[in-house]
Design a protein around this motif. Structure first.
Motif, PDB file in Angstrom:
ATOM      1  N   MET A   1      -0.581  26.923 -62.196  1.00  0.00           N
ATOM      2  CA  MET A   1      -0.529  25.713 -61.566  1.00  0.00           C
ATOM      3  C   MET A   1       0.296  25.717 -60.331  1.00  0.00           C
ATOM      4  N   ARG A   2       1.497  26.367 -60.591  1.00  0.00           N
ATOM      5  CA  ARG A   2       2.467  26.381 -59.698  1.00  0.00           C
ATOM      6  C   ARG A   2       2.098  27.576 -58.629  1.00  0.00           C
ATOM      7  N   GLY A   3       1.239  28.566 -59.496  1.00  0.00           N
ATOM      8  CA  GLY A   3       0.845  29.474 -58.273  1.00  0.00           C
ATOM      9  C   GLY A   3      -0.299  28.943 -57.543  1.00  0.00           C
ATOM     10  N   LEU A   4      -1.214  28.116 -57.971  1.00  0.00           N
ATOM     11  CA  LEU A   4      -2.173  27.520 -57.463  1.00  0.00           C
ATOM     12  C   LEU A   4      -1.625  26.694 -56.230  1.00  0.00           C
ATOM     13  N   PHE A   5      -0.461  26.024 -56.539  1.00  0.00           N
ATOM     14  CA  PHE A   5      -0.087  25.110 -55.694  1.00  0.00           C
ATOM     15  C   PHE A   5       0.603  25.973 -54.501  1.00  0.00           C
ATOM     16  N   SER A   6       1.297  27.073 -54.648  1.00  0.00           N
ATOM     17  CA  SER A   6       1.767  27.946 -53.868  1.00  0.00           C
ATOM     18  C   SER A   6       0.464  28.421 -52.882  1.00  0.00           C
ATOM     19  N   LEU A   7      -0.502  28.898 -53.691  1.00  0.00           N
ATOM     20  CA  LEU A   7      -1.666  29.601 -52.860  1.00  0.00           C
ATOM     21  C   LEU A   7      -2.105  28.500 -51.897  1.00  0.00           C
TER      22      LEU A   7
ATOM     23  N   THR B   1      -4.720  34.466 -63.992  1.00  0.00           N
ATOM     24  CA  THR B   1      -4.891  33.247 -64.390  1.00  0.00           C
ATOM     25  C   THR B   1      -5.335  32.254 -63.417  1.00  0.00           C
ATOM     26  N   THR B   2      -4.515  32.292 -62.082  1.00  0.00           N
ATOM     27  CA  THR B   2      -4.906  31.385 -61.123  1.00  0.00           C
ATOM     28  C   THR B   2      -6.063  31.622 -60.486  1.00  0.00           C
ATOM     29  N   ILE B   3      -6.402  32.703 -60.297  1.00  0.00           N
ATOM     30  CA  ILE B   3      -7.711  33.124 -59.814  1.00  0.00           C
ATOM     31  C   ILE B   3      -8.859  32.645 -60.674  1.00  0.00           C
ATOM     32  N   GLY B   4      -8.496  32.884 -61.657  1.00  0.00           N
ATOM     33  CA  GLY B   4      -9.513  32.191 -62.711  1.00  0.00           C
ATOM     34  C   GLY B   4      -9.858  30.964 -62.672  1.00  0.00           C
ATOM     35  N   HIS B   5      -8.854  30.197 -62.436  1.00  0.00           N
ATOM     36  CA  HIS B   5      -8.879  28.695 -62.136  1.00  0.00           C
ATOM     37  C   HIS B   5      -9.707  28.114 -60.828  1.00  0.00           C
ATOM     38  N   ILE B   6      -9.496  29.135 -59.739  1.00  0.00           N
ATOM     39  CA  ILE B   6     -10.165  29.044 -58.649  1.00  0.00           C
ATOM     40  C   ILE B   6     -11.862  28.871 -58.682  1.00  0.00           C
ATOM     41  N   GLY B   7     -12.009  30.074 -59.563  1.00  0.00           N
ATOM     42  CA  GLY B   7     -13.514  30.409 -59.945  1.00  0.00           C
ATOM     43  C   GLY B   7     -14.269  29.184 -60.832  1.00  0.00           C
ATOM     44  N   MET B   8     -13.410  28.704 -61.692  1.00  0.00           N
ATOM     45  CA  MET B   8     -13.724  27.611 -62.453  1.00  0.00           C
ATOM     46  C   MET B   8     -14.016  26.373 -61.838  1.00  0.00           C
ATOM     47  N   PHE B   9     -12.884  26.124 -60.921  1.00  0.00           N
ATOM     48  CA  PHE B   9     -12.738  24.770 -60.068  1.00  0.00           C
ATOM     49  C   PHE B   9     -14.061  24.785 -59.270  1.00  0.00           C
ATOM     50  N   PHE B  10     -14.366  25.912 -58.486  1.00  0.00           N
ATOM     51  CA  PHE B  10     -15.569  25.731 -57.570  1.00  0.00           C
ATOM     52  C   PHE B  10     -16.908  25.841 -58.324  1.00  0.00           C
ATOM     53  N   LEU B  11     -17.030  26.397 -59.693  1.00  0.00           N
ATOM     54  CA  LEU B  11     -18.371  26.057 -60.282  1.00  0.00           C
ATOM     55  C   LEU B  11     -18.496  24.676 -60.782  1.00  0.00           C
ATOM     56  N   LEU B  12     -17.580  24.093 -60.872  1.00  0.00           N
ATOM     57  CA  LEU B  12     -17.603  22.634 -61.379  1.00  0.00           C
ATOM     58  C   LEU B  12     -17.656  22.059 -59.940  1.00  0.00           C
TER      59      LEU B  12
ATOM     60  N   ASP C   1       8.344  35.118 -55.432  1.00  0.00           N
ATOM     61  CA  ASP C   1       7.281  34.729 -56.336  1.00  0.00           C
ATOM     62  C   ASP C   1       6.199  33.644 -55.485  1.00  0.00           C
ATOM     63  N   ALA C   2       6.604  32.858 -54.692  1.00  0.00           N
ATOM     64  CA  ALA C   2       5.965  31.845 -53.980  1.00  0.00           C
ATOM     65  C   ALA C   2       5.413  32.590 -52.793  1.00  0.00           C
ATOM     66  N   PHE C   3       6.375  33.349 -52.042  1.00  0.00           N
ATOM     67  CA  PHE C   3       5.719  34.129 -50.810  1.00  0.00           C
ATOM     68  C   PHE C   3       4.474  35.175 -51.199  1.00  0.00           C
ATOM     69  N   MET C   4       4.481  35.427 -52.324  1.00  0.00           N
ATOM     70  CA  MET C   4       3.295  36.423 -52.874  1.00  0.00           C
ATOM     71  C   MET C   4       2.102  35.756 -52.935  1.00  0.00           C
ATOM     72  N   MET C   5       2.155  34.328 -53.712  1.00  0.00           N
ATOM     73  CA  MET C   5       0.885  33.510 -53.805  1.00  0.00           C
ATOM     74  C   MET C   5       0.392  32.917 -52.167  1.00  0.00           C
ATOM     75  N   MET C   6       1.269  32.702 -51.766  1.00  0.00           N
ATOM     76  CA  MET C   6       1.254  32.227 -50.310  1.00  0.00           C
ATOM     77  C   MET C   6       0.221  33.284 -49.516  1.00  0.00           C
ATOM     78  N   LEU C   7       0.570  34.325 -49.560  1.00  0.00           N
ATOM     79  CA  LEU C   7      -0.272  35.629 -48.842  1.00  0.00           C
ATOM     80  C   LEU C   7      -1.576  35.581 -49.425  1.00  0.00           C
ATOM     81  N   ILE C   8      -1.661  35.426 -50.781  1.00  0.00           N
ATOM     82  CA  ILE C   8      -3.057  35.265 -51.407  1.00  0.00           C
ATOM     83  C   ILE C   8      -3.871  34.269 -50.872  1.00  0.00           C
ATOM     84  N   GLY C   9      -3.178  33.133 -50.790  1.00  0.00           N
ATOM     85  CA  GLY C   9      -3.896  31.760 -50.184  1.00  0.00           C
ATOM     86  C   GLY C   9      -4.312  31.929 -48.834  1.00  0.00           C
TER      87      GLY C   9
END
Length: 442
Positions: free
Chosen positions: A75-81, A325-336, A254-262
């Protein structure tokens, strides 16, 4: 003033905001509280060893296992993304004539104020694990990367992931080796050498860190439930302990990495809900297959070893597991999202996401009023299950308040303050003052 000039001196119009992004941000800000509330409510060891703090029994142990596998770090990763995606949204107006210089001025002013908010949040509002100051530091370096193509952003994120994994291994491997040496020494018969005794002493210190004595836990509880001066002094000590150069560099990377993915995922329209159902199904399946498999294995090993630090080497692959796991959350969230986007829960999440800064800091204020000595002083007195019941009540209150507030005001209260400081002039606040405007993503 031309329309182009106006676009550089005020928040973006409502059309620039994407409700799916808001809802995903709302999901992230509520999700990050699952972990943060443990830090507010019980001794730190509750994060890593549920047998020492957090309550006994299958329910409490199951909650620890579930949150460690499914929520911890992701969730921290998702927040950073989402912060990285917000940078793209904010700086998109640099395409206007003379935009780059002016948008850079706004961007860095906005980022520096976020850093100020983070320091205030950590010290004045008693949040030793604040992420805003880390985001502020990472954001200072992020601006030049906004123009890169998604593939390059993902490549750079991969470089950071490899680097963080290597650093984790270099940190964890000696500890695992120390445990093996200690086990071999303990199996010896006869008199031990001074060197053997030194190895055993170092190993015992590691064991004590993972299973602290009762006196240490009682001291933590007393520090968090004492009078106001005691609470603030103990909080400042924790903040200082986590503010070393190596810690700051680690968490910023750690945060910068996820921001790049975002930033990449926004350009690919992944986190705007615009890809196909099959795409999100694949994203959820692939992300969870990698991330949850690694985490389930790690948690199983930790239980089987009775949380001995000899198995801390599992953390070597934690970054990989967290990203997946963060990427999995994104997929799950947008399916819903594709199925239920107009349902009340998702509309409430979108409102909470538009007020992410207010809700994030609001969680700290509410939790401290419940658990610390500045409020009811319940720190250390409730088990994990009861703490999570309180968390659900806070979630519902924040979702309801976000809907109520945004029906009347254009921004969340802290979002409005942040915008005023960014643009250096008062922004319209009430919805009656100007056409509805959702502003720029946090």
């Amino acid at each position: 003033m031309t329309s182009q000039d106006q676009s550089l001196t005020g928040p973006a119009p409502a059309a620039a905001r994407i409700e799916a992004l808001d809802a995903l941000r709302g999901f992230a800000v509520l999700g990050i509280f699952v972990i943060n509330i443990i830090g507010f409510s019980m001794p730190e060891i509750a994060f890593s060893n549920p047998t020492v703090a957090g309550g006994d029994g299958a329910l409490n142990y199951g909650l620890w296992s579930f949150t460690t596998v499914f929520v911890e770090g992701s969730m921290r990763g998702l927040f950073s993304l989402m912060f990285g995606a917000g940078v793209i949204l904010f700086t998109a107006r640099a395409l206007y004539p003379d935009g780059p210089i002016r948008i850079a001025d706004l961007y860095y002013r906005r980022t520096l104020w976020l850093l100020v908010f983070g320091v205030f949040h950590a010290l004045a509002l008693l949040m030793p694990g604040d992420v805003l100051q880390i985001y502020g530091l990472a954001g200072l370096a992020l601006f030049p990367f906004r123009i890169l193509k998604p593939r390059k952003l993902i490549f750079l994120a991969g470089v950071f992931l490899a680097g963080l994994t290597l650093l984790t291994y270099l940190d964890e491997a000696p500890q695992t080796e120390l445990g093996r040496k200690a086990a071999a020494i303990e199996a010896k018969t006869g008199e031990l050498s001074d060197e053997d005794e030194a190895v055993l002493e170092e190993w015992r210190e590691n064991l004590a860190y993972n299973d602290p004595p009762e006196e240490e836990i009682e001291d933590q509880i007393a520090a968090r439930t004492g009078d106001i001066s005691t609470v603030y002094a103990s909080n400042a000590e924790v903040v200082a302990a986590y503010s070393g150069v190596s810690d700051i560099l680690w968490w910023t990377a750690d945060a910068f990495m996820m921001m790049l993915i975002g930033m990449a995922f926004y350009q690919w329209r992944i986190i705007t809900g615009e890809r196909s159902t099959m795409f999100y199904l694949f994203l959820a399946g692939a992300g969870y297959a990698i991330g949850l498999s690694l985490r389930i294995l790690a948690v199983t090993q930790r239980w089987e070893a009775d949380f001995s630090p000899i198995l801390w080497a599992w953390a070597t692959f934690e970054q990989t597991a967290r990203v997946a796991t963060t990427i999995g959350h994104i997929g799950m969230f947008f399916l819903l999202w594709k199925a239920f986007s107009r349902a009340l829960p998702f509309r409430a999440l979108a409102a909470a996401g538009r007020m992410a800064l207010s809700n994030y800091i609001g969680q700290t204020i509410i939790a401290n009023l419940i658990f610390s000595g500045v409020g009811l002083g319940l720190y250390g007195s409730l088990d994990r299950a009861n703490v999570y019941l309180i968390m659900v009540v806070i979630w519902i209150a924040q979702l309801a308040f976000s809907l109520w507030w945004l029906a009347r005001f254009r921004f969340g209260p802290l979002e409005w303050v942040w915008r005023c400081l960014t643009y250096w002039r008062a922004q319209p606040f009430r919805k009656t003052a100007a056409p509805a405007d959702k502003g720029i993503a946090v």
